[in-house]
Design a protein around this motif. Sequence first.
Motif, short mmCIF file in Angstrom:
data_model
loop_
_atom_site.label_atom_id
_atom_site.label_comp_id
_atom_site.label_asym_id
_atom_site.label_seq_id
_atom_site.Cartn_x
_atom_site.Cartn_y
_atom_site.Cartn_z
N UNK A 298 0.82 -1.26 -0.18
CA UNK A 298 -0.02 -0.04 0.02
C UNK A 298 0.66 1.30 -0.11
N UNK A 299 2.35 1.15 0.14
CA UNK A 299 2.83 2.36 0.03
C UNK A 299 4.27 2.37 -0.96
N UNK A 300 4.87 3.42 -1.42
CA UNK A 300 5.73 3.48 -2.16
C UNK A 300 7.06 3.63 -1.45
N UNK A 301 7.06 3.20 -0.19
CA UNK A 301 8.12 3.37 0.66
C UNK A 301 9.41 2.29 -0.03
N UNK A 302 10.75 2.51 0.17
CA UNK A 302 11.58 1.56 -0.18
C UNK A 302 11.69 0.40 0.82
N UNK A 303 12.22 -0.81 0.50
CA UNK A 303 12.39 -1.98 1.52
C UNK A 303 13.21 -1.35 2.67
N UNK A 304 14.24 -0.50 2.36
CA UNK A 304 15.18 0.03 3.47
C UNK A 304 14.28 0.91 4.48
N UNK A 305 13.49 1.54 3.93
CA UNK A 305 12.67 2.84 4.70
C UNK A 305 11.59 1.88 5.48
#
Length: 361
Positions: A298-305
């Motif tokens: 549901x988000x566009x955050x990177x896997x690291x974030x």
Amino acid sequence: MRPFPQNPMTDGMAWSGFDRAAANVAGGADAVFRAIGVSQAIVDRPGMRASFRQYVAYFETMAQLSGDQDFGHRFGLRTRAARSGIPGHLILNARRFRDGLQDLARTLPTLAEGLSIELVEDRDPPALIWSIAPDMGDATQFMRFVPAYVLRMLQAHRGTQWHPKQIFSTLPPPRRPKIHAAQLGCPLVFNAQSNVIEVERRDLYAVKRGIDRHVYALLATYAEYLLAKAPASSSIRDAVATAIRDGLTQGRHDFEFVVQRLGMSSRTLQRRIAESKTTFSLIRDEIRFELAASMLAHTELSIGEIAYQLGYSEIASFTHAFSKRFGSSPKKVRSLGVRHPAEVADAVLPSRRNHREPEEL
């Protein structure tokens, strides 16, 4: 608007600040909470619940014991979004004002089930339209509270100089309607057919600078859990899980935070968790994996974030733990387009079954 539950409840987070507001009345907060039949232990405690009728009664009791017939209105004006749980932090970190309005409308009923609120855009001007569950007793003070509360929440996004276009109330006018109008910063219409807070259409597209999109993404994911959660449970596992989810939004996921959140001693909490045939680490990991799966979808955050938001110091540690739990890497799960944590295993297994090791020559 959504239908009201038969017996609407309020969560402990909806009672934030209610004890401090009652400190100076005769008998103090003890007298107020005793009069409405609610323990003060509910204040700021997620998962602890009281009826919405008792919530409404708090406002009327405070007005009577304090002698302040404007208590509800004044209490609403004292609202601070940063102290208002998930709805407050969502609107503080929403990029667009429209998103903040929608978040407020979606999440307030998760804390106070007897309140229904909806953003209606296909009217001119757009508006938040709200109502409360029927048969709640005298709700005058609470209904004076809501417009002031919502105003302060919306100003958390738009700034203190922003004001609604107009407010409609089903109540008769208060003793000093001009003062109320001046404090709310817009015209007030009383004895209306519905409770409405109008905004300018151009405001819907206003953008807030300097938001924390990572916090917003985590909170939005948590809000989805609240909206889809099963009926409240009294199990210690669910109480710990709720506290962990709250802690993650504040950068905390440690045992000490949960102890403080639940108001228990460390020994008592450890004993109750053991009695439920699980461990704190297992509960915490389960919650983090659920949130991770939802944030990937549901988000566009990177896997690291995402790893950082869930308390992992290294991406590798997160990826290893996630892969061990679901049988596939975070990157793979995101590529499969899974929309709900419960669907991860079903989505991963077919791809694993279709994968064949090369035959030996």
